[in-house]
Design an enzyme around this catalytic site. Structure first.
Site, PDB file in Angstrom:
ATOM      1  N   LYS A 201       0.838  -1.206   0.000  1.00  0.00           N
ATOM      2  CA  LYS A 201       0.000   0.000   0.000  1.00  0.00           C
ATOM      3  C   LYS A 201       0.870   1.253   0.000  1.00  0.00           C
ATOM      4  O   LYS A 201       2.053   1.200   0.290  1.00  0.00           O
ATOM      5  CB  LYS A 201      -0.920   0.005   1.222  1.00  0.00           C
ATOM      6  CG  LYS A 201      -0.188   0.030   2.565  1.00  0.00           C
ATOM      7  CD  LYS A 201      -1.161   0.016   3.718  1.00  0.00           C
ATOM      8  CE  LYS A 201      -0.423   0.049   5.059  1.00  0.00           C
ATOM      9  NZ  LYS A 201      -1.353   0.100   6.200  1.00  0.00           N
TER      10      LYS A 201
ATOM     11  N   ARG B 153     -10.040   0.485  15.642  1.00  0.00           N
ATOM     12  CA  ARG B 153      -9.966   1.268  14.412  1.00  0.00           C
ATOM     13  C   ARG B 153     -11.061   0.756  13.482  1.00  0.00           C
ATOM     14  O   ARG B 153     -12.167   1.258  13.486  1.00  0.00           O
ATOM     15  CB  ARG B 153      -8.563   1.151  13.795  1.00  0.00           C
ATOM     16  CG  ARG B 153      -8.315   2.127  12.661  1.00  0.00           C
ATOM     17  CD  ARG B 153      -6.870   2.106  12.197  1.00  0.00           C
ATOM     18  NE  ARG B 153      -6.430   0.795  11.728  1.00  0.00           N
ATOM     19  CZ  ARG B 153      -5.207   0.555  11.251  1.00  0.00           C
ATOM     20  NH1 ARG B 153      -4.307   1.530  11.226  1.00  0.00           N
ATOM     21  NH2 ARG B 153      -4.874  -0.642  10.828  1.00  0.00           N
TER      22      ARG B 153
ATOM     23  N   HIS C 146      -5.704  -7.042  13.909  1.00  0.00           N
ATOM     24  CA  HIS C 146      -4.513  -6.202  13.859  1.00  0.00           C
ATOM     25  C   HIS C 146      -3.997  -5.968  15.271  1.00  0.00           C
ATOM     26  O   HIS C 146      -4.721  -5.463  16.129  1.00  0.00           O
ATOM     27  CB  HIS C 146      -4.871  -4.860  13.205  1.00  0.00           C
ATOM     28  CG  HIS C 146      -3.681  -4.108  12.706  1.00  0.00           C
ATOM     29  ND1 HIS C 146      -3.399  -3.943  11.364  1.00  0.00           N
ATOM     30  CD2 HIS C 146      -2.679  -3.483  13.372  1.00  0.00           C
ATOM     31  CE1 HIS C 146      -2.282  -3.241  11.240  1.00  0.00           C
ATOM     32  NE2 HIS C 146      -1.835  -2.944  12.455  1.00  0.00           N
TER      33      HIS C 146
ATOM     34  N   ARG D 159       1.397 -11.138   7.958  1.00  0.00           N
ATOM     35  CA  ARG D 159       1.400  -9.948   7.098  1.00  0.00           C
ATOM     36  C   ARG D 159       2.706  -9.177   7.314  1.00  0.00           C
ATOM     37  O   ARG D 159       2.963  -8.662   8.403  1.00  0.00           O
ATOM     38  CB  ARG D 159       0.204  -9.043   7.415  1.00  0.00           C
ATOM     39  CG  ARG D 159      -1.137  -9.702   7.225  1.00  0.00           C
ATOM     40  CD  ARG D 159      -2.277  -8.705   7.380  1.00  0.00           C
ATOM     41  NE  ARG D 159      -2.263  -8.005   8.648  1.00  0.00           N
ATOM     42  CZ  ARG D 159      -2.781  -8.483   9.785  1.00  0.00           C
ATOM     43  NH1 ARG D 159      -3.346  -9.687   9.805  1.00  0.00           N
ATOM     44  NH2 ARG D 159      -2.753  -7.770  10.885  1.00  0.00           N
TER      45      ARG D 159
ATOM     46  N   TYR E  85      15.409  31.637   3.207  1.00  0.00           N
ATOM     47  CA  TYR E  85      14.238  32.447   3.519  1.00  0.00           C
ATOM     48  C   TYR E  85      14.243  32.883   4.984  1.00  0.00           C
ATOM     49  O   TYR E  85      14.617  32.129   5.875  1.00  0.00           O
ATOM     50  CB  TYR E  85      12.960  31.647   3.251  1.00  0.00           C
ATOM     51  CG  TYR E  85      12.626  31.500   1.786  1.00  0.00           C
ATOM     52  CD1 TYR E  85      12.377  32.618   0.993  1.00  0.00           C
ATOM     53  CD2 TYR E  85      12.558  30.237   1.193  1.00  0.00           C
ATOM     54  CE1 TYR E  85      12.063  32.486  -0.348  1.00  0.00           C
ATOM     55  CE2 TYR E  85      12.240  30.086  -0.150  1.00  0.00           C
ATOM     56  CZ  TYR E  85      11.994  31.221  -0.914  1.00  0.00           C
ATOM     57  OH  TYR E  85      11.686  31.091  -2.245  1.00  0.00           O
TER      58      TYR E  85
ATOM     59  N   CYS F 129      13.742  24.787   1.601  1.00  0.00           N
ATOM     60  CA  CYS F 129      12.923  25.398   0.562  1.00  0.00           C
ATOM     61  C   CYS F 129      12.074  24.327  -0.132  1.00  0.00           C
ATOM     62  O   CYS F 129      12.227  23.131   0.111  1.00  0.00           O
ATOM     63  CB  CYS F 129      13.809  26.098  -0.462  1.00  0.00           C
ATOM     64  SG  CYS F 129      14.996  27.261   0.261  1.00  0.00           S
TER      65      CYS F 129
ATOM     66  N   ASP G 214      12.157  23.244  -3.259  1.00  0.00           N
ATOM     67  CA  ASP G 214      12.866  22.387  -4.197  1.00  0.00           C
ATOM     68  C   ASP G 214      14.319  22.152  -3.827  1.00  0.00           C
ATOM     69  O   ASP G 214      15.026  21.436  -4.556  1.00  0.00           O
ATOM     70  CB  ASP G 214      12.817  22.989  -5.602  1.00  0.00           C
ATOM     71  CG  ASP G 214      11.397  23.334  -6.007  1.00  0.00           C
ATOM     72  OD1 ASP G 214      10.541  22.438  -5.954  1.00  0.00           O
ATOM     73  OD2 ASP G 214      11.146  24.506  -6.348  1.00  0.00           O
TER      74      ASP G 214
END
Length: 836
Positions: free
Chosen positions: A505, A602, A631, A688, A730, A778, A780
């Protein structure tokens, strides 16, 4: 070639062996039924590993043409008619004995190379440096294990007058076997480090074990700046020729006087000045990092001892090439797949790369881009005849040749099309890479699996850059070998009858769901798990056939799930009713998986839901329940074990109540990654596996058994000198009282390095040293302080996390967990899949 009768005697084949043709000639050793080359002359060894037993694939090897086998037993249903079967107690030991016997047929110079780090680099550099003068055989890539060493030594042949073999061990008792196989005449010890510490009682035991390789060597080369290494070698091998290099010991055979930037060299070159036997020597190497310097000094020592002329040594050291340790797999333009092995080229590595192409081609036509094979020590005519013979057995539909010598290959390819065979009419020749880039339309590569294989001088990376789907310098590397290892570790903890579901997932925790699913399909796991239907649909559209469980199904997606045969988790009565409405009147309905509430609070069916659940399932008995699960909420916490046991008790009680109503027993599963390691009595029918697959664990004991499979890397774009008092980034707040060297790096919060990592809270790794993030991250890019790393240069690789820089450091800086770090890595970051 040896006869099967010879081999039976060498390996001690026991009573019950079947030999119908004792004169059968054996030239090739096989252990993987998926990659059989030249079956008529092959001997198949049914090796037992953590993941699988080779005896399960004997029939497949037979169907591919193999008629000679080494087994511990004859598999049920396998007919021995017309085949030779040698029975032994231990198949791997038999392979090792055969390789050791083969080694004794050759009176050649053999280097045995060991240490904690640098083995492969030193081996490859010695090959580059010595192959112009000797016919050198070297072990492919990092074939240094209990299996890799005998396979490497088996390649010795009469045309060789020098061999380079590396030996790696991970626990005590392993090196004696490798030493017997390699039987080196010269030994090379790189350095002693922390790798594989878990397999030894301490550093001293690990050192003693590694030195066992050199018992047969007459000469040993090593670095004498590690005091314990020097003491152990001098004590143990006092009667041998011992040569060492040093930065600090003036009495060393090769003493480094200084290392400075080269006067005329490119940025990063280093001029090394040293004293050898009272004479000053000088070379330039095209590297500046510490590890490369240490490896180069060791190689220099070997060349000086072998009395190569100083001018030749200087010329060759200046041309040392970086060693690509791994083979890369990445998506490419126009629906193609690119396998990049464009850094070295010989027959052994070509065969390995072609086998990888076969596993990864995904039904696409295979294209091989192959350059001249340089420094092979073989006559070109014989070399390219061997290449043609190899190509006849491999999955290549189109061949592109680059270079002048490789033109000779044309003469050995068939003119007429055979069944799946490459012909001369499907081969293109170019004198150099520039000609290919100029003349070939790249639409030719659309929808194909492309293998780039060549020597570095041909600059095949120029082709790789043109084919790349993404060119962003930031990349997440996923080590497929590490993933296979981790899967094997968890499988070794399970009973033989316990199945495994692996979670893919959230794009397989950021690593690429389709690629991970293909790997898991190859490794024959029972189920894949995804969060939402869209993820499962993408896997089906990519050709994944494994059963897929959808953990968070939405009623609006049931139609898609039915179309693509995805199996929903049912966690409430209302969801079950919705699924029944969606499947009304249909045939071949995918089964369901019932999620029980046992304490996580849950999703899940409560105990009070069971009567209604039983009624619905009884009324609609055409709907098959494939599994029932729950779970665990604290499987990794020893302090919560009582609660975990309480959850397990509730699960067992609810499961048995369902079984009594269903009349059959669906698969039961409860354990996650941590649970697999801690609760062997709760394995039930299936487990799992999640983030443990990638080598991540909250517990050190498990972490030591795993290999971290992911590396997030970027590049230095620019380095600036920032005056004292000047701000960075910045907000103009990141100031310092002294002058600084600030590097801008090609990763920002849009890539997954979040803003909380800024202002010194996290450091990136540059040339093995930590460089703190300066100012705010920043979108990028980010800035790091490299003032204390004077050798840092633009274009340098920067590590965000890797096996050597734990992901937990970044998670701690971001006040989160590794799961979130991985799933935050954006789609624009390239995913590169590596082997080795």
């Amino acid at each position: 070639m040896y006869t099967i009768s010879d081999i039976a005697s060498v390996i001690g084949a026991r009573e019950g062996s079947v030999i119908v043709n004792g004169d059968a000639s054996i030239s090739y050793l096989q252990f993987d039924s998926r990659n059989i080359s030249f079956p008529a002359g092959s001997l198949f060894f049914a090796l037992r590993g953590l993941v699988a037993d080779g005896h399960q694939f004997v029939q497949e090897a037979y169907e591919r043409g193999v008629r000679n086998f080494v087994l511990t037993h004859i598999p049920e249903g396998f007919s021995t008619e017309g085949v030779n079967v040698l029975l032994v107690d231990d198949v791997l030991s038999a392979l090792q004995r055969l390789a050791a016997w083969h080694r004794r047929h050759f009176d050649v110079e053999v280097f045995g190379i060991t240490g904690s780090n640098g083995k492969t680099v030193v081996k490859e550099w010695l090959y580059q440096l010595l192959s112009p003068d000797y016919r050198v055989l070297r072990s492919p890539r990092s074939y240094n294990s209990q299996l890799g060493v005998p396979l490497s030594v088996w390649r010795l042949h009469e045309g060789v007058d020098m061999a380079l073999f590396e030996a790696g061990i991970s626990s005590s008792g392993q090196m004696e076997k490798l030493a017997e196989i390699i039987e080196p005449t010269r030994g090379v010890f790189t350095m002693l480090g922390p790798a594989h510490d878990a397999g030894f009682s301490g550093r001293a035991e690990k050192l003693e074990e590694k030195l066992k390789l050199f018992e047969s060597a007459q000469t040993i080369y090593y670095g004498c700046d590690q005091g314990d290494v020097q003491d152990a070698i001098r004590s143990r091998f006092a009667g041998k020729r011992l040569l060492c290099w040093s930065r600090w010991d003036e009495g060393a055979d090769l003493y480094l006087l200084d290392q400075l930037p080269a006067d005329e060299g490119a940025e990063g070159d280093r001029r090394l000045r040293a004293r050898f036997r009272a004479q000053e020597k000088e070379v330039i190497i095209p590297f500046s990092d510490r590890a490369s310097l240490e490896n180069a000094m060791l190689c220099w020592l070997v060349l000086l001892d072998m009395e190569l002329p100083d001018q030749i040594i200087a010329e060759r050291m200046a041309e040392l090439e970086p060693v690509a340790m791994r083979l890369e797999l990445r998506p490419a333009i126009n629906g193609s797949v690119l396998i990049n092995d464009a850094y070295n080229n010989d027959l052994a590595s070509l065969e390995i790369a072609l086998r990888f192409l076969e596993r990864q081609r995904r039904g696409l036509p295979g294209v091989l881009v192959l350059t001249d094979i340089l420094q092979s020590g073989e006559e070109p005519e014989k070399l390219y005849r061997e290449v043609a013979r190899l190509l006849k057995e491999q999955p290549v539909d189109e061949l592109i040749c680059i270079g002048e010598e490789i033109e000779q290959l044309r003469a050995y390819l068939p003119e007429q099309q055979g069944a799946g065979k490459l012909t001369a009419g499907r081969v293109r020749f170019y004198p150099d890479t520039a000609a290919l880039l100029r003349e070939l339309e790249f639409s030719f590569f659309a929808g194909k699996a492309i293998l780039l294989k060549g020597a570095r001088k041909f600059q095949l990376e120029r082709i790789a850059d043109r084919l790349a789907e993404k060119v962003h310098q930031t990349a997440l590397e996923i080590n497929l070998d590490a993933l296979r290892h981790n899967l094997g570790v968890f499988r070794s903890m399970l009973r033989p009858d316990v199945r495994m579901l692996v979670m893919v997932k959230a794009a397989a925790y950021g690593s690429g769901a389709v690629e991970m699913a293909r790997l898991l399909e190859q490794r024959q796991v029972a189920y894949l798990g995804v969060a939402y239907a869209d993820e499962g649909v993408a896997l089906r559209q990519a050709g994944i056939k494994l059963p897929i469980m959808v953990m968070n199904p939405e009623p609006g997606a049931f139609a898609q799930m039915l179309r693509y045969e995805l199996e929903p988790e049912i966690y409430s009565l209302s969801l079950l009713r919705a699924y029944l409405r969606a499947t009304q009147g249909l045939e071949n309905i995918p089964g369901i998986h019932l999620k029980l509430e046992t304490g996580m609070h849950r999703l899940g069916l409560e105990a009070e839901d069971l009567p209604g659940l039983k009624l619905l399932l009884s009324k609609h008995n055409y709907l098959r329940v494939h599994s029932v699960f729950s779970h665990l909420s604290a499987s990794e916490q020893e302090s919560k074990d009582a609660f975990t046991r309480q959850q397990a008790g509730r699960f067992k009680e609810m499961y048995e109540a369902l079984v009594s109503a269903l009349g059959y027993r669906p698969l039961a599963h409860l354990l996650n990654s941590e649970g697999i390691a801690r609760f062997p009595d709760l394995q039930f029918d299936m487990v799992r596996l999640g983030i443990g697959f990638y080598g991540i664990s909250a517990r050190e004991a498990l972490r030591k058994q795993l290999q971290f499979a992911l590396s997030l890397k970027a590049r230095i774009s620019q380095i600036k000198t920032v005056a004292a008092g000047e701000p960075v980034g910045y907000g103009a707040e990141a100031r310092a009282e002294q002058e600084r060297h600030i590097a801008t790096v090609s990763i920002g919060y849009a890539d997954g390095l979040l803003r909380m990592a800024g202002n010194g809270r996290f450091s990136l790794l540059v040339r093995g040293q930590k460089a703190p993030v300066v100012g705010n991250v920043c979108m990028d890019m980010c800035m790091i302080d490299v003032t204390h790393i004077p050798e840092a240069a633009e274009g340098d690789e920067v590590i965000v996390f890797s096996e050597e820089k734990p992901i937990e450091e970044l998670a701690q800086a971001l006040r989160t967990i590794p799961y979130e770090v991985l799933t935050n890595i954006s789609e624009r970051v390239r995913r590169v899949y590596v082997v080795g």
